[in-house]
Design a protein around this motif. Structure first.
Motif, PDB file in Angstrom:
ATOM      1  N   TYR A   1       1.001  -1.191  -0.016  1.00 46.46           N
ATOM      2  CA  TYR A   1       0.075   0.030   0.200  1.00 46.46           C
ATOM      3  C   TYR A   1       0.791   1.213  -0.076  1.00 46.46           C
ATOM      4  O   TYR A   1       1.814   1.390   0.894  1.00 46.46           O
ATOM      5  CB  TYR A   1      -0.753   0.118   1.283  1.00 46.46           C
TER       6      TYR A   1
ATOM      7  N   SER B   1       0.761   4.992   0.630  1.00 44.72           N
ATOM      8  CA  SER B   1      -0.341   6.189   1.156  1.00 44.72           C
ATOM      9  C   SER B   1       0.379   7.472   1.694  1.00 44.72           C
ATOM     10  O   SER B   1       1.514   7.082   2.637  1.00 44.72           O
ATOM     11  CB  SER B   1      -1.518   5.558   1.989  1.00 44.72           C
TER      12      SER B   1
ATOM     13  N   VAL C   1       3.546   0.396   2.839  1.00 45.52           N
ATOM     14  CA  VAL C   1       3.362  -0.486   3.792  1.00 45.52           C
ATOM     15  C   VAL C   1       3.263  -1.960   3.049  1.00 45.52           C
ATOM     16  O   VAL C   1       2.394  -2.111   2.120  1.00 45.52           O
ATOM     17  CB  VAL C   1       1.965  -0.255   4.570  1.00 45.52           C
TER      18      VAL C   1
ATOM     19  N   ALA D   1       2.059  -5.206   3.020  1.00 47.64           N
ATOM     20  CA  ALA D   1       0.965  -5.886   3.731  1.00 47.64           C
ATOM     21  C   ALA D   1       1.017  -7.358   3.622  1.00 47.64           C
ATOM     22  O   ALA D   1       0.703  -8.335   4.395  1.00 47.64           O
ATOM     23  CB  ALA D   1      -0.476  -5.471   3.377  1.00 47.64           C
TER      24      ALA D   1
ATOM     25  N   GLN E   1      -2.083 -12.033  14.073  1.00 44.59           N
ATOM     26  CA  GLN E   1      -2.463 -11.071  14.940  1.00 44.59           C
ATOM     27  C   GLN E   1      -3.041  -9.763  13.901  1.00 44.59           C
ATOM     28  O   GLN E   1      -2.776  -9.900  12.639  1.00 44.59           O
ATOM     29  CB  GLN E   1      -1.156 -10.305  15.675  1.00 44.59           C
ATOM     30  N   SER E   2      -3.622  -8.741  14.398  1.00 46.03           N
ATOM     31  CA  SER E   2      -4.087  -7.650  13.958  1.00 46.03           C
ATOM     32  C   SER E   2      -2.714  -6.797  13.125  1.00 46.03           C
ATOM     33  O   SER E   2      -1.729  -6.705  13.732  1.00 46.03           O
ATOM     34  CB  SER E   2      -4.593  -6.547  14.769  1.00 46.03           C
ATOM     35  N   GLY E   3      -2.919  -6.647  11.771  1.00 50.68           N
ATOM     36  CA  GLY E   3      -2.008  -5.974  11.227  1.00 50.68           C
ATOM     37  C   GLY E   3      -1.174  -7.228  10.253  1.00 50.68           C
ATOM     38  O   GLY E   3      -0.317  -6.676   9.678  1.00 50.68           O
ATOM     39  N   ALA E   4      -1.393  -8.468  10.583  1.00 52.41           N
ATOM     40  CA  ALA E   4      -0.452  -9.602   9.930  1.00 52.41           C
ATOM     41  C   ALA E   4      -0.689  -9.388   8.453  1.00 52.41           C
ATOM     42  O   ALA E   4       0.137  -9.892   7.730  1.00 52.41           O
ATOM     43  CB  ALA E   4      -0.886 -10.631  10.487  1.00 52.41           C
ATOM     44  N   GLY E   5      -1.797  -9.030   7.948  1.00 49.53           N
ATOM     45  CA  GLY E   5      -2.204  -9.032   6.714  1.00 49.53           C
ATOM     46  C   GLY E   5      -3.353  -9.831   5.946  1.00 49.53           C
ATOM     47  O   GLY E   5      -3.342 -10.093   4.890  1.00 49.53           O
ATOM     48  N   LYS E   6      -4.078 -10.239   7.133  1.00 46.35           N
ATOM     49  CA  LYS E   6      -5.122 -11.337   6.722  1.00 46.35           C
ATOM     50  C   LYS E   6      -6.293 -10.716   5.783  1.00 46.35           C
ATOM     51  O   LYS E   6      -6.539 -11.305   4.721  1.00 46.35           O
ATOM     52  CB  LYS E   6      -5.710 -11.510   8.172  1.00 46.35           C
ATOM     53  N   SER E   7      -6.403  -9.617   6.201  1.00 40.84           N
ATOM     54  CA  SER E   7      -7.777  -9.027   5.082  1.00 40.84           C
ATOM     55  C   SER E   7      -7.069  -8.690   4.011  1.00 40.84           C
ATOM     56  O   SER E   7      -7.811  -8.796   2.897  1.00 40.84           O
ATOM     57  CB  SER E   7      -8.197  -7.640   6.037  1.00 40.84           C
ATOM     58  N   SER E   8      -6.020  -8.270   3.885  1.00 44.43           N
ATOM     59  CA  SER E   8      -5.259  -7.970   2.548  1.00 44.43           C
ATOM     60  C   SER E   8      -5.295  -9.309   1.710  1.00 44.43           C
ATOM     61  O   SER E   8      -5.661  -9.503   0.610  1.00 44.43           O
ATOM     62  CB  SER E   8      -3.855  -7.339   2.862  1.00 44.43           C
TER      63      SER E   8
HETATM   64  N1  LIG Z   1      -5.815   0.538   2.485  1.00 42.47           N
HETATM   65  C1  LIG Z   1      -4.771   0.499   3.186  1.00 42.47           C
HETATM   66  N2  LIG Z   1      -3.828   1.602   2.840  1.00 42.47           N
HETATM   67  C2  LIG Z   1      -2.694   1.396   3.608  1.00 42.47           C
HETATM   68  N3  LIG Z   1      -2.404   0.310   4.541  1.00 42.47           N
HETATM   69  C3  LIG Z   1      -3.181  -0.500   4.642  1.00 42.47           C
HETATM   70  C4  LIG Z   1      -4.478  -0.512   3.972  1.00 42.47           C
HETATM   71  N4  LIG Z   1      -5.175  -1.739   4.344  1.00 42.47           N
HETATM   72  C5  LIG Z   1      -4.245  -2.292   5.274  1.00 42.47           C
HETATM   73  N5  LIG Z   1      -3.211  -1.632   5.212  1.00 42.47           N
HETATM   74  C6  LIG Z   1      -1.786  -1.937   6.275  1.00 42.47           C
HETATM   75  O1  LIG Z   1      -1.684  -3.180   5.841  1.00 42.47           O
HETATM   76  C7  LIG Z   1      -1.183  -4.103   7.009  1.00 42.47           C
HETATM   77  C8  LIG Z   1      -1.843  -5.184   6.874  1.00 42.47           C
HETATM   78  O2  LIG Z   1      -3.455  -4.733   7.087  1.00 42.47           O
HETATM   79  P1  LIG Z   1      -4.445  -6.058   7.140  1.00 42.47           P
HETATM   80  O3  LIG Z   1      -4.330  -6.737   6.126  1.00 42.47           O
HETATM   81  O4  LIG Z   1      -5.660  -5.223   7.363  1.00 42.47           O
HETATM   82  O5  LIG Z   1      -4.127  -7.059   8.307  1.00 42.47           O
HETATM   83  P2  LIG Z   1      -5.215  -7.866   9.300  1.00 42.47           P
HETATM   84  O6  LIG Z   1      -6.345  -8.086   8.491  1.00 42.47           O
HETATM   85  O7  LIG Z   1      -4.500  -9.095   9.475  1.00 42.47           O
HETATM   86  O8  LIG Z   1      -5.302  -6.918  10.607  1.00 42.47           O
HETATM   87  C9  LIG Z   1      -1.362  -3.106   8.218  1.00 42.47           C
HETATM   88  O9  LIG Z   1      -0.146  -2.698   8.668  1.00 42.47           O
HETATM   89  C10 LIG Z   1      -2.298  -2.155   7.718  1.00 42.47           C
HETATM   90  O10 LIG Z   1      -1.973  -0.964   8.359  1.00 42.47           O
END
Ligand SMILES: Nc1ncnc2c1ncn2[C@@H]1O[C@H](COP(=O)(O)OP(=O)(O)O)[C@@H](O)[C@H]1O
Ligand SMILES: [Mg+2]
Length: 363
Positions: free
Chosen positions: A30, A32, A37, A39, A58-65
């Protein structure tokens, strides 16, 4: 009411070796405000047909990405995503024709969200019909399909009500029915139970498991709760800093010495009673009886063994036990008894020592 009570669990898992979701070298950066970052940092994911696959971290690991890249809601920076034999990354951004193909491919991927994302101005039935409207399905067929799906998730009596009149668990059932509207091969779920209380969580997990079994649906779910993995997953991966650091079937993981996921899935506690002690975790699978082995060890080597903690549990439908024991003396003085335990085919993790891989063929 729940249409699929726990006793339907007799239904067998139909996991095949056919890959349904594959990512290779998946990377997402990402950008921004001039900051980068990473991810996802080269994720190779292999989800087989018919399995429930849990991604934990854990939170921030990249799961949602990861999940958003799997259905191309997020454009990967590099790497490939293949779902049900189709390379989605090849379709993304290659003109209008490929765009149509991508939309079609995406309709075969259902997505369930933590906060349900229902339209409050539409009835439950109309929410479920929404993806079918987008696919251009006729009114009559839409209605038939929506009612069938609502029945499947146990909400046939709620078709005409609005989301505001539903509990959280019921809203998530609507979200699941909607995700199933396009007859997906794959269901993606990003923390679908995180906003729900423990009991509702259990019933939603049970529903996902039942749908997996009844429809042969492959489920990729993201969670930060180990209990979720333990309850319904066939396989799991642990993510840290955008990478998969461990993965495998749950039984493989449990049989992997030193596996972080295994000890998180199945913790035993108990502290050493002194410095001059060796603490060992013994893991056994199925019917293997540890107790006689431990007694034999004590007799053979004439040592006092203390049991610091023990736990039995069902993980991925299989019985697993763990025992933490303590031997007098330091590790160096106990290599022979530890070797004896390994000879019995037990999985042995010695605290403070590098994991030793169990010999091939040992049971
Ligand atoms: N749209 C975005 N823009 C910038 N950084 C992002 C965005 N989405 C996620 N991140 C960053 O990418 C990393 C992984 O996030 P995310 O995939 O949401 O992890 P998780 O779901 O495991 O908590 C984090 O550091 C988060 O801040
Ligand atoms: Mg997330």
């Amino acid at each position: 009411m729940h249409p699929c009570p726990a006793h339907t669990h007799a239904l067998h898992s139909t996991v095949t070796e056919t890959p349904v979701i594959t990512t290779t070298g998946l990377t997402k950066v990402y950008r921004s405000r001039g900051r980068e970052v990473t991810a996802l940092d080269g994720v190779d994911l292999h989800v087989r047909e018919g399995e429930v696959y849990g991604v934990i971290g854990q939170s921030g690991a990249g799961k949602s990405s990861l999940i958003r890249c799997v259905n191309l809601l997020e454009r990967p920076t590099s790497g490939t995503v293949t779902v049900a034999g189709q390379d989605l990354t090849a379709l993304a951004g290659r003109g209008p024709r490929a765009g149509r193909e991508l939309r079609k491919a995406r309709s075969r991927i259902g997505m369930v969200f933590q906060h349900f994302n229902l339209l409050s101005s539409r009835t439950v039935q109309d929410n479920v019909e929404l993806p079918l409207e987008i696919l251009g399905v006729s009114g009559k067929e839409r209605s038939r399909k929506a009612l069938e799906l609502l029945d499947l998730v146990g909400l046939s009596d709620k078709a005409k009500v609005y989301p505001a009149q539903l509990s959280g668990g019921q809203k998530q059932r609507v979200g699941i029915a909607r995700a199933l509207a396009g007859d997906p091969k794959v269901l993606l779920s990003d923390e679908a139970t995180s906003a729900l209380d423990p009991e509702t969580t259990r019933s939603i997990l049970q529903l996902l498991r039942d749908l997996n079994r009844q429809l042969g649906l492959t489920v990729l779910l993201i969670t930060h709760e180990m209990d979720v993995v333990k309850t319904i997953c066939d396989s799991a991966a642990l993510m840290e800093n955008g990478r998969i650091v461990e993965s495998g079937t749950v039984s493989e993981l449990l049989a992997t010495p030193g596996s972080e996921l295994a000890s998180a899935l199945f913790p035993v506690s108990g502290d050493a009673t002194g410095d001059d002690r060796t603490v060992i975790d013994v893991t056994f699978h199925g019917e293997a009886a540890t107790q006689p082995v431990i007694s034999q060890l004590a007799r053979t080597y004439n040592i006092d063994i203390s049991i610091l903690g023990a736990a039995m549990d069902t993980v991925a439908g299989k019985q697993v036990g763990r025992m933490r024991i303590e031997l007098p003396g330091r590790y160096e003085e106990n290599v022979v008894p530890i070797g004896f335990l390994r000879e019995q085919g037990l999985q042995i993790d010695v605290q403070g020592q590098e994991p030793v891989l169990v010999k091939e063929g040992a049971k």
